[in-house]
Design an enzyme around this catalytic site. Structure first.
Site, PDB file in Angstrom:
ATOM      1  N   LYS A   1      16.450   4.047  52.416  1.00  0.00           N
ATOM      2  CA  LYS A   1      16.909   4.761  51.231  1.00  0.00           C
ATOM      3  C   LYS A   1      17.148   3.783  50.090  1.00  0.00           C
ATOM      4  O   LYS A   1      16.749   4.019  48.940  1.00  0.00           O
ATOM      5  CB  LYS A   1      18.193   5.515  51.526  1.00  0.00           C
ATOM      6  CG  LYS A   1      18.793   6.227  50.297  1.00  0.00           C
ATOM      7  CD  LYS A   1      20.266   6.494  50.450  1.00  0.00           C
ATOM      8  CE  LYS A   1      21.078   5.220  50.287  1.00  0.00           C
ATOM      9  NZ  LYS A   1      22.535   5.447  50.258  1.00  0.00           N
TER      10      LYS A   1
ATOM     11  N   GLU B   1      28.635  -0.154  54.983  1.00  0.00           N
ATOM     12  CA  GLU B   1      28.024   1.094  55.430  1.00  0.00           C
ATOM     13  C   GLU B   1      27.863   1.155  56.946  1.00  0.00           C
ATOM     14  O   GLU B   1      27.682   2.236  57.519  1.00  0.00           O
ATOM     15  CB  GLU B   1      26.662   1.283  54.764  1.00  0.00           C
ATOM     16  CG  GLU B   1      25.627   0.251  55.180  1.00  0.00           C
ATOM     17  CD  GLU B   1      24.412   0.229  54.263  1.00  0.00           C
ATOM     18  OE1 GLU B   1      23.303   0.220  54.799  1.00  0.00           O
ATOM     19  OE2 GLU B   1      24.580   0.213  53.031  1.00  0.00           O
TER      20      GLU B   1
ATOM     21  N   HIS C   1      33.826   5.952  49.257  1.00  0.00           N
ATOM     22  CA  HIS C   1      32.440   6.322  49.574  1.00  0.00           C
ATOM     23  C   HIS C   1      32.297   7.846  49.636  1.00  0.00           C
ATOM     24  O   HIS C   1      33.070   8.581  49.035  1.00  0.00           O
ATOM     25  CB  HIS C   1      32.016   5.642  50.879  1.00  0.00           C
ATOM     26  CG  HIS C   1      31.489   4.251  50.666  1.00  0.00           C
ATOM     27  ND1 HIS C   1      30.386   3.737  51.313  1.00  0.00           N
ATOM     28  CD2 HIS C   1      31.918   3.263  49.840  1.00  0.00           C
ATOM     29  CE1 HIS C   1      30.157   2.513  50.912  1.00  0.00           C
ATOM     30  NE2 HIS C   1      31.081   2.195  50.023  1.00  0.00           N
TER      31      HIS C   1
ATOM     32  N   GLY D   1      25.234   7.883  45.531  1.00  0.00           N
ATOM     33  CA  GLY D   1      25.716   6.804  44.679  1.00  0.00           C
ATOM     34  C   GLY D   1      24.610   6.139  43.895  1.00  0.00           C
ATOM     35  O   GLY D   1      24.779   5.790  42.725  1.00  0.00           O
TER      36      GLY D   1
END
Length: 446
Positions: free
Chosen positions: A30, A334, A361, A112
């Site tokens: 991603k 993450e 987050h 984000g």
């Protein structure tokens, strides 16, 4: 029959009956896909993205760029150069930078990268670009990008919130130049300005003024990708000032880029080998990469596994034992949910440090992990900058995800070892990992 992935459904997390032994083809990154889309949209000539990730976040990015006037053509090819899976076929996106213009409305969802990378792009458009998104996106910090763009000459209406929704009034160009920001809450503030910097009249010089800067590998990824399309970037690592990045103005080249597998999304599958004492092969794992997920090799080895990078990919093997870990995850925040899930099943306590920024987050990940693991019988406490996890015998129950994809995969990891775990809204994994339920059950041979 496909599993029920409706938001209200509870997904019975599959329980492993033995050691896994599987090959799992992980879709593209991603982080790389969305950076590549932005750079291709700002280039002076067409470019190709091969094996791009198709997920909610990347499709939102593509649609946002289309709304601003960029043409993105999608093709499927049987050529080996775009092979995306075991059947030898894959997808490619051709990006034609045909000029940015408004008026347009951009839906950022809760991504984000979209909410932070695209306002600088919008300053280069002719006309207003409105940004809106999911309710949670209103709570995520954006002030670093908004304030910086204003100081660089942009006009932005956000009613003083420093957050979404907002409108960028693009003037077709931006002066750019030096700007100071505090990116302590998100390294994406730095990446956002660097990605568009080559198109600013004076380029951009970004100076981070905060005490900490999380997720540095993602900034290095941004820098490497900028250089790959012809941008000149000076960084602290290349002899520049500490916490200062400079991008020289200039044209960006159109490239033919093959997207690496998303190494962070490989985490639950590697964890499955660790939890079950099995073996998992992730094809096409790169020998060198800026992806933070590459650090899983080191972390999961310390927790009890072994790994080997072969010509076929990464082979990770669990030993049948899981050890606790004391680790600073500030660069790879993450990965925290998956590591916490494995740590809850370990034979000794773990301390995960350096991740206070996870409270900002997709959800407050530290509070969410503490609550959900403890409700299954665990013993997790929050610290100022992370978690302390004392393994306990866990039991079944509902694992809530808070519309957070990494919470969902963390629950699936625990479900391998604990019967009766039911995950709320497993479909939220589509944010970055499409078809996760099918990949998971396929790995288990179920």
């Amino acid at each position: 029959m496909a599993p029920n992935t409706a938001p209200s459904a509870l997904w019975p997390a599959p329980h492993a009956s033995g050691a896994v032994d599987a090959t799992v083809h992980v879709p593209g990154s991603k982080s790389v896909t969305n950076r590549a889309l932005v750079l291709a949209a700002l280039a002076s000539e067409p470019g190709w993205l091969r094996r791009p990730l198709r997920s909610r976040d990347t499709l939102l990015m593509a649609e946002a760029l289309r709304a601003m006037g960029v043409e993105i053509e999608e093709t499927v090819s049987s050529s080996s150069s775009v092979a995306g899976g075991p059947d030898g076929t894959g997808e490619a996106w051709r990006v034609l930078p045909t000029g940015l213009h408004g008026p347009a409305t951009v839906d950022v969802g809760n991504a984000g990268t979209v909410m932070r990378f695209l306002p600088p792009v919008a300053t280069l458009a002719d006309g207003p670009i409105r940004f809106d998104g999911d309710p949670r996106s209103y709570e995520r910090p954006l002030h670093g990008v908004i304030d910086a763009l204003r100081r660089l000459g942009a006009r932005i209406d956000d009613d003083g919130r420093g957050a979404l929704p907002l409108t960028v009034h693009g003037g077709g160009a931006l002066d750019g130049g030096p700007v100071s920001i505090d990116a302590s809450s998100s390294s994406q503030f730095v990446s956002a300005l660097l990605l568009s910097g080559p198109r600013f009249n004076q380029g951009v010089e970004v100076r981070h003024t905060g005490t900490s800067l999380p997720s540095m590998p993602h900034i290095r990824m941004t820098v490497d990708m900028l250089r790959a399309v012809g941008a000149q970037v000076d960084t602290p690592e290349s002899g520049g000032e500490p916490n200062v990045w400079r991008v020289t103005p200039g044209a960006l080249l159109g490239r033919d880029l093959t997207i690496e597998p998303d190494l962070s999304n490989a985490q639950p599958f590697l964890a499955a080998a660790l939890v079950t004492g099995g073996k998992v092969l992730i094809p096409d794992w790169p020998e060198r990469t800026t992806q933070p997920g590459d650090r899983l090799r080191e972390i999961f080895t310390e927790m009890g596994g072994t790994c080997e990078l072969t010509e076929f990919g990464l082979v990770f093997t669990g030993s049948g034992a899981i050890h606790g870990i004391d680790v600073d995850l500030s660069d790879v925040g993450e990965l925290t949910p998956g590591i916490a899930a494995v740590a809850a099943l370990a034979d000794s306590p773990s301390t995960l440090r350096g991740v206070a920024h996870l409270r900002l987050h997709e959800t407050d990940r530290l509070a969410a992990l503490t609550k959900e693991i403890n409700e299954l019988g665990g013993d997790v406490t929050e610290t100022a900058d992370g978690l302390h996890i004392r393994p306990r015998a866990l039991h079944g129950g509902t694992f809530h995800t808070y519309e957070d994809h990494r919470m969902a995969t963390a629950g699936a990891i625990i479900g391998l070892a604990v019967e009766g775990v039911r995950i709320e809204n497993i479909g939220t994994t589509a944010k970055t990992l499409p078809d996760f339920p099918e990949l998971w059950t396929g790995m288990l041979g179920q």
